[in-house]
Each structure stands twice: as C-alpha cells, then as structure tokens.
Write a protein that holds these residues in place. Structure first.
Motif, PDB file in Angstrom:
ATOM      1  N   MET A   1     -99.244  11.690 -59.158  1.00 46.01           N
ATOM      2  CA  MET A   1    -100.531  11.722 -59.826  1.00 46.01           C
ATOM      3  C   MET A   1    -101.114  13.137 -59.810  1.00 46.01           C
ATOM      4  O   MET A   1    -101.774  13.525 -60.757  1.00 46.01           O
ATOM      5  CB  MET A   1    -101.459  10.725 -59.139  1.00 46.01           C
ATOM      6  N   LYS A   2    -100.887  13.862 -58.707  1.00 47.35           N
ATOM      7  CA  LYS A   2    -101.379  15.240 -58.632  1.00 47.35           C
ATOM      8  C   LYS A   2    -100.782  16.078 -59.756  1.00 47.35           C
ATOM      9  O   LYS A   2    -101.489  16.862 -60.390  1.00 47.35           O
ATOM     10  CB  LYS A   2    -101.019  15.852 -57.272  1.00 47.35           C
ATOM     11  N   GLN A   3     -99.501  15.866 -60.010  1.00 54.07           N
ATOM     12  CA  GLN A   3     -98.826  16.611 -61.074  1.00 54.07           C
ATOM     13  C   GLN A   3     -99.422  16.285 -62.440  1.00 54.07           C
ATOM     14  O   GLN A   3     -99.603  17.173 -63.271  1.00 54.07           O
ATOM     15  CB  GLN A   3     -97.324  16.287 -61.048  1.00 54.07           C
ATOM     16  N   LEU A   4     -99.762  15.027 -62.664  1.00 51.46           N
ATOM     17  CA  LEU A   4    -100.376  14.612 -63.930  1.00 51.46           C
ATOM     18  C   LEU A   4    -101.711  15.318 -64.126  1.00 51.46           C
ATOM     19  O   LEU A   4    -101.984  15.852 -65.211  1.00 51.46           O
ATOM     20  CB  LEU A   4    -100.575  13.096 -63.953  1.00 51.46           C
ATOM     21  N   ILE A   5    -102.542  15.338 -63.105  1.00 48.13           N
ATOM     22  CA  ILE A   5    -103.853  15.992 -63.206  1.00 48.13           C
ATOM     23  C   ILE A   5    -103.678  17.482 -63.498  1.00 48.13           C
ATOM     24  O   ILE A   5    -104.355  18.038 -64.367  1.00 48.13           O
ATOM     25  CB  ILE A   5    -104.675  15.758 -61.930  1.00 48.13           C
TER      26      ILE A   5
ATOM     27  N   ILE B   1    -115.414  19.949 -67.346  1.00 45.51           N
ATOM     28  CA  ILE B   1    -116.415  18.885 -67.462  1.00 45.51           C
ATOM     29  C   ILE B   1    -116.652  18.548 -68.929  1.00 45.51           C
ATOM     30  O   ILE B   1    -116.721  17.388 -69.305  1.00 45.51           O
ATOM     31  CB  ILE B   1    -117.725  19.286 -66.764  1.00 45.51           C
ATOM     32  N   GLY B   2    -116.794  19.554 -69.773  1.00 50.30           N
ATOM     33  CA  GLY B   2    -116.998  19.323 -71.200  1.00 50.30           C
ATOM     34  C   GLY B   2    -118.432  18.953 -71.514  1.00 50.30           C
ATOM     35  O   GLY B   2    -119.248  18.723 -70.638  1.00 50.30           O
ATOM     36  N   LYS B   3    -118.735  18.907 -72.807  1.00 43.99           N
ATOM     37  CA  LYS B   3    -120.083  18.536 -73.240  1.00 43.99           C
ATOM     38  C   LYS B   3    -120.364  17.093 -72.852  1.00 43.99           C
ATOM     39  O   LYS B   3    -119.581  16.193 -73.176  1.00 43.99           O
ATOM     40  CB  LYS B   3    -120.229  18.701 -74.748  1.00 43.99           C
ATOM     41  N   GLN B   4    -121.470  16.908 -72.162  1.00 42.09           N
ATOM     42  CA  GLN B   4    -121.908  15.589 -71.691  1.00 42.09           C
ATOM     43  C   GLN B   4    -120.829  14.883 -70.875  1.00 42.09           C
ATOM     44  O   GLN B   4    -120.749  13.656 -70.843  1.00 42.09           O
ATOM     45  CB  GLN B   4    -122.344  14.721 -72.871  1.00 42.09           C
ATOM     46  N   GLY B   5    -119.945  15.662 -70.238  1.00 43.51           N
ATOM     47  CA  GLY B   5    -118.930  15.087 -69.360  1.00 43.51           C
ATOM     48  C   GLY B   5    -117.773  14.415 -70.057  1.00 43.51           C
ATOM     49  O   GLY B   5    -117.015  13.658 -69.448  1.00 43.51           O
ATOM     50  N   ARG B   6    -117.598  14.703 -71.340  1.00 50.07           N
ATOM     51  CA  ARG B   6    -116.563  13.999 -72.108  1.00 50.07           C
ATOM     52  C   ARG B   6    -115.152  14.337 -71.642  1.00 50.07           C
ATOM     53  O   ARG B   6    -114.294  13.449 -71.576  1.00 50.07           O
ATOM     54  CB  ARG B   6    -116.717  14.317 -73.591  1.00 50.07           C
ATOM     55  N   VAL B   7    -114.879  15.594 -71.343  1.00 49.25           N
ATOM     56  CA  VAL B   7    -113.532  15.977 -70.904  1.00 49.25           C
ATOM     57  C   VAL B   7    -113.238  15.361 -69.542  1.00 49.25           C
ATOM     58  O   VAL B   7    -112.155  14.814 -69.314  1.00 49.25           O
ATOM     59  CB  VAL B   7    -113.372  17.513 -70.870  1.00 49.25           C
ATOM     60  N   ALA B   8    -114.203  15.433 -68.632  1.00 46.87           N
ATOM     61  CA  ALA B   8    -114.025  14.843 -67.307  1.00 46.87           C
ATOM     62  C   ALA B   8    -113.773  13.341 -67.422  1.00 46.87           C
ATOM     63  O   ALA B   8    -112.906  12.790 -66.736  1.00 46.87           O
ATOM     64  CB  ALA B   8    -115.242  15.118 -66.438  1.00 46.87           C
ATOM     65  N   LYS B   9    -114.509  12.681 -68.289  1.00 47.54           N
ATOM     66  CA  LYS B   9    -114.334  11.239 -68.476  1.00 47.54           C
ATOM     67  C   LYS B   9    -112.945  10.937 -69.036  1.00 47.54           C
ATOM     68  O   LYS B   9    -112.298   9.975 -68.604  1.00 47.54           O
ATOM     69  CB  LYS B   9    -115.413  10.698 -69.415  1.00 47.54           C
ATOM     70  N   ALA B  10    -112.475  11.760 -69.952  1.00 45.98           N
ATOM     71  CA  ALA B  10    -111.143  11.559 -70.528  1.00 45.98           C
ATOM     72  C   ALA B  10    -110.054  11.753 -69.466  1.00 45.98           C
ATOM     73  O   ALA B  10    -109.095  10.975 -69.414  1.00 45.98           O
ATOM     74  CB  ALA B  10    -110.928  12.516 -71.693  1.00 45.98           C
ATOM     75  N   ILE B  11    -110.215  12.762 -68.627  1.00 49.89           N
ATOM     76  CA  ILE B  11    -109.249  12.995 -67.542  1.00 49.89           C
ATOM     77  C   ILE B  11    -109.215  11.781 -66.617  1.00 49.89           C
ATOM     78  O   ILE B  11    -108.145  11.290 -66.251  1.00 49.89           O
ATOM     79  CB  ILE B  11    -109.604  14.277 -66.756  1.00 49.89           C
ATOM     80  N   ARG B  12    -110.385  11.297 -66.249  1.00 48.29           N
ATOM     81  CA  ARG B  12    -110.461  10.126 -65.359  1.00 48.29           C
ATOM     82  C   ARG B  12    -109.822   8.902 -66.001  1.00 48.29           C
ATOM     83  O   ARG B  12    -109.097   8.146 -65.348  1.00 48.29           O
ATOM     84  CB  ARG B  12    -111.909   9.841 -64.989  1.00 48.29           C
ATOM     85  N   THR B  13    -110.062   8.696 -67.285  1.00 49.48           N
ATOM     86  CA  THR B  13    -109.492   7.548 -67.987  1.00 49.48           C
ATOM     87  C   THR B  13    -107.970   7.593 -67.976  1.00 49.48           C
ATOM     88  O   THR B  13    -107.306   6.580 -67.713  1.00 49.48           O
ATOM     89  CB  THR B  13    -110.007   7.492 -69.436  1.00 49.48           C
TER      90      THR B  13
ATOM     91  N   VAL C   1    -106.019   9.205 -65.827  1.00 47.12           N
ATOM     92  CA  VAL C   1    -105.529   9.023 -64.455  1.00 47.12           C
ATOM     93  C   VAL C   1    -105.639   7.559 -64.032  1.00 47.12           C
ATOM     94  O   VAL C   1    -104.713   7.008 -63.432  1.00 47.12           O
ATOM     95  CB  VAL C   1    -106.276   9.949 -63.479  1.00 47.12           C
ATOM     96  N   TYR C   2    -106.755   6.914 -64.348  1.00 43.59           N
ATOM     97  CA  TYR C   2    -106.922   5.506 -63.989  1.00 43.59           C
ATOM     98  C   TYR C   2    -105.855   4.652 -64.666  1.00 43.59           C
ATOM     99  O   TYR C   2    -105.297   3.745 -64.057  1.00 43.59           O
ATOM    100  CB  TYR C   2    -108.300   4.985 -64.383  1.00 43.59           C
ATOM    101  N   SER C   3    -105.570   4.942 -65.931  1.00 41.46           N
ATOM    102  CA  SER C   3    -104.573   4.171 -66.668  1.00 41.46           C
ATOM    103  C   SER C   3    -103.179   4.393 -66.096  1.00 41.46           C
ATOM    104  O   SER C   3    -102.401   3.450 -65.968  1.00 41.46           O
ATOM    105  CB  SER C   3    -104.574   4.560 -68.141  1.00 41.46           C
TER     106      SER C   3
ATOM    107  N   HIS D   1    -100.710  -0.089 -55.862  1.00 42.86           N
ATOM    108  CA  HIS D   1    -100.646  -0.820 -54.592  1.00 42.86           C
ATOM    109  C   HIS D   1    -101.991  -1.422 -54.204  1.00 42.86           C
ATOM    110  O   HIS D   1    -102.328  -1.490 -53.030  1.00 42.86           O
ATOM    111  CB  HIS D   1    -100.120   0.078 -53.478  1.00 42.86           C
ATOM    112  N   GLY D   2    -102.779  -1.818 -55.194  1.00 47.88           N
ATOM    113  CA  GLY D   2    -104.047  -2.476 -54.912  1.00 47.88           C
ATOM    114  C   GLY D   2    -105.160  -1.547 -54.503  1.00 47.88           C
ATOM    115  O   GLY D   2    -106.208  -1.994 -54.069  1.00 47.88           O
ATOM    116  N   LYS D   3    -104.969  -0.241 -54.655  1.00 45.98           N
ATOM    117  CA  LYS D   3    -106.002   0.720 -54.271  1.00 45.98           C
ATOM    118  C   LYS D   3    -106.693   1.275 -55.505  1.00 45.98           C
ATOM    119  O   LYS D   3    -106.061   1.516 -56.528  1.00 45.98           O
ATOM    120  CB  LYS D   3    -105.397   1.871 -53.467  1.00 45.98           C
ATOM    121  N   ARG D   4    -107.982   1.490 -55.381  1.00 50.41           N
ATOM    122  CA  ARG D   4    -108.767   2.079 -56.464  1.00 50.41           C
ATOM    123  C   ARG D   4    -108.550   3.596 -56.451  1.00 50.41           C
ATOM    124  O   ARG D   4    -108.511   4.223 -55.393  1.00 50.41           O
ATOM    125  CB  ARG D   4    -110.238   1.743 -56.254  1.00 50.41           C
ATOM    126  N   VAL D   5    -108.419   4.195 -57.623  1.00 45.32           N
ATOM    127  CA  VAL D   5    -108.177   5.634 -57.743  1.00 45.32           C
ATOM    128  C   VAL D   5    -109.429   6.299 -58.290  1.00 45.32           C
ATOM    129  O   VAL D   5    -109.998   5.847 -59.281  1.00 45.32           O
ATOM    130  CB  VAL D   5    -106.974   5.910 -58.665  1.00 45.32           C
TER     131      VAL D   5
END
Length: 77
Positions: A1-5, A45-57, A59-61, A67-71
């Motif tokens: 996951m670190k590599q993906l980020i 971060i991007g305007k209004q956090g859009r880039v950060a939200k996209a990165i999080r989306t 990674v979550y996907s 293994h049942g853990k929240r990321v």
C-alpha cells in the motif's frame, strides 16, 4: 500500500524525493501517514481537498477488507 501511495503522489509534486509514507498498525486499523515538502502540500490536498479525497478513495478501494482492518490515510505537515 505504501508503494501505491508513493506512485500516486510523486508525479503530483515538485519534490518527489521528499515524499514519505509511514505505516502505523493498530488492532482495528492501519494508518498511513503521508508527508511531502511544505511547498507541495497544496498540490497534494487540492482545491477543497479534492485531490486528498481522491487519494484516500483509491487507497480504501485497493485495501478492500485488508484482514478486517480499517485503512486511514493522513496527510501530515
């Protein structure tokens, strides 16, 4: 996951050598802490956090149930 980020963030910033991702694992969650050069913070971060939200989306996907853990992805300065 670190590599993906890192793969997502490095092309976005002016100082890719300063991109750092650390992982903290707890009982019920995994937290990835992303740090970048201070000058690149706005790009990640991007305007209004859009880039950060996209990165999080992405990674979550990619993590799925992991293994049942929240990321979580935190952007730290």
């Amino acid at each position: 996951m670190k590599q993906l980020i890192e793969t997502i963030v490095k092309p976005l910033v002016d100082y890719p050598e300063d991109v750092r991702v650390e992982m903290d694992e707890y009982d019920s969650r995994i937290t990835y802490k992303l740090s970048v050069n201070a000058e690149d913070m706005g790009k990640v971060i991007g305007k209004q956090g859009r880039v950060a939200k996209a990165i999080r989306t992405i990674v979550y996907s990619a993590a799925g149930s992991h293994h049942g853990k929240r990321v979580n992805v935190e952007i730290i300065d």
